[in-house]
Design a protein around this motif. Sequence first.
Motif, mmCIF file in Angstrom:
data_model
loop_
_atom_site.group_PDB
_atom_site.id
_atom_site.type_symbol
_atom_site.label_atom_id
_atom_site.label_comp_id
_atom_site.label_asym_id
_atom_site.label_seq_id
_atom_site.Cartn_x
_atom_site.Cartn_y
_atom_site.Cartn_z
ATOM 1 N N ASP A 46 -17.759 -149.705 40.829
ATOM 2 C CA ASP A 46 -17.721 -149.245 42.208
ATOM 3 C C ASP A 46 -16.267 -148.959 42.556
ATOM 4 O O ASP A 46 -15.357 -149.634 42.071
ATOM 5 C CB ASP A 46 -18.273 -150.310 43.160
ATOM 6 C CG ASP A 46 -19.782 -150.480 43.043
ATOM 7 O OD1 ASP A 46 -20.462 -149.517 42.624
ATOM 8 O OD2 ASP A 46 -20.279 -151.565 43.387
ATOM 9 N N LEU A 47 -16.052 -147.951 43.393
ATOM 10 C CA LEU A 47 -14.705 -147.575 43.842
ATOM 11 C C LEU A 47 -14.490 -148.015 45.283
ATOM 12 O O LEU A 47 -15.372 -147.826 46.128
ATOM 13 C CB LEU A 47 -14.534 -146.056 43.795
ATOM 14 C CG LEU A 47 -14.225 -145.395 42.478
ATOM 15 C CD1 LEU A 47 -14.196 -143.883 42.652
ATOM 16 C CD2 LEU A 47 -12.912 -145.881 41.922
ATOM 17 N N PHE A 48 -13.312 -148.570 45.547
ATOM 18 C CA PHE A 48 -12.959 -149.013 46.890
ATOM 19 C C PHE A 48 -11.572 -148.487 47.239
ATOM 20 O O PHE A 48 -10.623 -148.697 46.475
ATOM 21 C CB PHE A 48 -12.925 -150.541 46.964
ATOM 22 C CG PHE A 48 -14.257 -151.187 46.718
ATOM 23 C CD1 PHE A 48 -15.081 -151.533 47.773
ATOM 24 C CD2 PHE A 48 -14.686 -151.451 45.431
ATOM 25 C CE1 PHE A 48 -16.309 -152.133 47.549
ATOM 26 C CE2 PHE A 48 -15.908 -152.050 45.189
ATOM 27 C CZ PHE A 48 -16.719 -152.386 46.260
ATOM 28 N N ASN A 49 -11.438 -147.804 48.376
ATOM 29 C CA ASN A 49 -10.112 -147.440 48.848
ATOM 30 C C ASN A 49 -9.522 -148.658 49.542
ATOM 31 O O ASN A 49 -10.211 -149.341 50.308
ATOM 32 C CB ASN A 49 -10.160 -146.255 49.814
ATOM 33 C CG ASN A 49 -10.144 -144.919 49.086
ATOM 34 O OD1 ASN A 49 -9.767 -144.833 47.924
ATOM 35 N ND2 ASN A 49 -10.549 -143.874 49.767
ATOM 36 N N PRO A 50 -8.250 -148.963 49.256
ATOM 37 C CA PRO A 50 -7.625 -150.129 49.892
ATOM 38 C C PRO A 50 -7.327 -149.836 51.361
ATOM 39 O O PRO A 50 -7.045 -148.702 51.741
ATOM 40 C CB PRO A 50 -6.342 -150.325 49.088
ATOM 41 C CG PRO A 50 -6.038 -148.980 48.522
ATOM 42 C CD PRO A 50 -7.353 -148.286 48.329
ATOM 43 N N GLY A 51 -7.418 -150.888 52.165
ATOM 44 C CA GLY A 51 -7.123 -150.771 53.588
ATOM 45 C C GLY A 51 -5.946 -151.647 53.958
ATOM 46 O O GLY A 51 -5.072 -151.933 53.136
ATOM 47 N N ASP A 52 -5.967 -152.117 55.179
ATOM 48 C CA ASP A 52 -4.886 -152.948 55.699
ATOM 49 C C ASP A 52 -4.950 -154.364 55.136
ATOM 50 O O ASP A 52 -6.014 -154.841 54.727
ATOM 51 C CB ASP A 52 -4.972 -153.032 57.227
ATOM 52 C CG ASP A 52 -4.751 -151.675 57.886
ATOM 53 O OD1 ASP A 52 -4.026 -150.841 57.310
ATOM 54 O OD2 ASP A 52 -5.317 -151.462 58.972
ATOM 55 N N GLU A 53 -3.805 -155.025 55.150
ATOM 56 C CA GLU A 53 -3.745 -156.420 54.724
ATOM 57 C C GLU A 53 -4.500 -157.280 55.731
ATOM 58 O O GLU A 53 -4.420 -157.062 56.938
ATOM 59 C CB GLU A 53 -2.287 -156.887 54.626
ATOM 60 C CG GLU A 53 -2.154 -158.309 54.138
ATOM 61 C CD GLU A 53 -0.709 -158.765 54.014
ATOM 62 O OE1 GLU A 53 -0.482 -159.752 53.305
ATOM 63 O OE2 GLU A 53 0.172 -158.153 54.638
ATOM 64 N N ILE A 54 -5.225 -158.275 55.221
ATOM 65 C CA ILE A 54 -5.948 -159.219 56.069
ATOM 66 C C ILE A 54 -5.180 -160.529 56.048
ATOM 67 O O ILE A 54 -4.823 -161.031 54.986
ATOM 68 C CB ILE A 54 -7.379 -159.462 55.533
ATOM 69 C CG1 ILE A 54 -8.138 -158.146 55.421
ATOM 70 C CG2 ILE A 54 -8.119 -160.455 56.410
ATOM 71 C CD1 ILE A 54 -9.432 -158.272 54.625
ATOM 72 N N LYS A 55 -4.911 -161.075 57.233
ATOM 73 C CA LYS A 55 -4.199 -162.353 57.319
ATOM 74 C C LYS A 55 -5.075 -163.375 58.019
ATOM 75 O O LYS A 55 -5.793 -163.060 58.960
ATOM 76 C CB LYS A 55 -2.892 -162.184 58.086
ATOM 77 C CG LYS A 55 -1.866 -161.387 57.314
ATOM 78 C CD LYS A 55 -0.501 -161.557 57.893
ATOM 79 C CE LYS A 55 0.488 -160.830 56.992
ATOM 80 N NZ LYS A 55 1.836 -161.261 57.231
ATOM 81 N N ASP A 56 -4.997 -164.615 57.540
ATOM 82 C CA ASP A 56 -5.720 -165.713 58.171
ATOM 83 C C ASP A 56 -5.124 -165.929 59.560
ATOM 84 O O ASP A 56 -3.915 -166.137 59.683
ATOM 85 C CB ASP A 56 -5.583 -166.981 57.326
ATOM 86 C CG ASP A 56 -6.398 -168.128 57.864
ATOM 87 O OD1 ASP A 56 -6.169 -168.530 59.032
ATOM 88 O OD2 ASP A 56 -7.263 -168.632 57.131
ATOM 89 N N PRO A 57 -5.942 -165.876 60.614
ATOM 90 C CA PRO A 57 -5.394 -166.014 61.959
ATOM 91 C C PRO A 57 -4.821 -167.401 62.242
ATOM 92 O O PRO A 57 -3.972 -167.546 63.111
ATOM 93 C CB PRO A 57 -6.588 -165.717 62.877
ATOM 94 C CG PRO A 57 -7.796 -165.840 62.035
ATOM 95 C CD PRO A 57 -7.378 -165.614 60.615
ATOM 96 N N THR A 59 -3.349 -169.551 59.764
ATOM 97 C CA THR A 59 -2.186 -169.903 58.946
ATOM 98 C C THR A 59 -1.217 -168.747 58.730
ATOM 99 O O THR A 59 -0.092 -168.958 58.304
ATOM 100 C CB THR A 59 -2.633 -170.401 57.559
ATOM 101 O OG1 THR A 59 -3.272 -169.311 56.867
ATOM 102 C CG2 THR A 59 -3.584 -171.584 57.678
ATOM 103 N N GLY A 60 -1.681 -167.523 58.973
ATOM 104 C CA GLY A 60 -0.848 -166.361 58.682
ATOM 105 C C GLY A 60 -0.827 -165.994 57.211
ATOM 106 O O GLY A 60 -0.179 -165.036 56.809
ATOM 107 N N GLU A 61 -1.556 -166.756 56.381
ATOM 108 C CA GLU A 61 -1.599 -166.504 54.946
ATOM 109 C C GLU A 61 -2.305 -165.183 54.666
ATOM 110 O O GLU A 61 -3.309 -164.850 55.297
ATOM 111 C CB GLU A 61 -2.359 -167.636 54.249
ATOM 112 C CG GLU A 61 -2.564 -167.421 52.772
ATOM 113 C CD GLU A 61 -3.472 -168.475 52.148
ATOM 114 O OE1 GLU A 61 -3.633 -168.419 50.918
ATOM 115 O OE2 GLU A 61 -4.016 -169.320 52.863
#
Length: 128
Positions: A46-57, A59-61
């Motif tokens: 399967d192909l996936f275009n990358p999107g925005d970074e996801i951060k834990d709300p 911890t900010g991780e």
Amino acid sequence: ADALGGAIAERTLETIYPFKVAALNGADEVILNRGGEVLSVGDHFDLFNPGDEIKDPSTGESLGMAERKIGSVEVVRVLPKVSYARVVERTEPVQVEALCRKPQAPKTETKANNSSRNIQNEINDLFK
């Protein structure tokens, strides 16, 4: 044990270093950044275009990048360092650095899950 170890190693590498589209080779073919012993002719991804970074709300991780499924490819030629894949389906244009992931098989109910569900139903029946 060897097969299990190999499967664990392969899954770990795919998670840390997923296959990516290294280049576009026309409208219906892509070049993947893996070859050699890793891929085989006929493999599907399967192909996936990358999107925005996801951060834990909390911890900010960083939790990784959002991914949007855009289609699938089939490997048609394997060289030592790269592989060529035909775009089988596409809902939007494929980007360089699109991620390739093995299609996930639908989860099936296991005997253990089914057994625990039956026990839970029996307990629920007692309290009706």
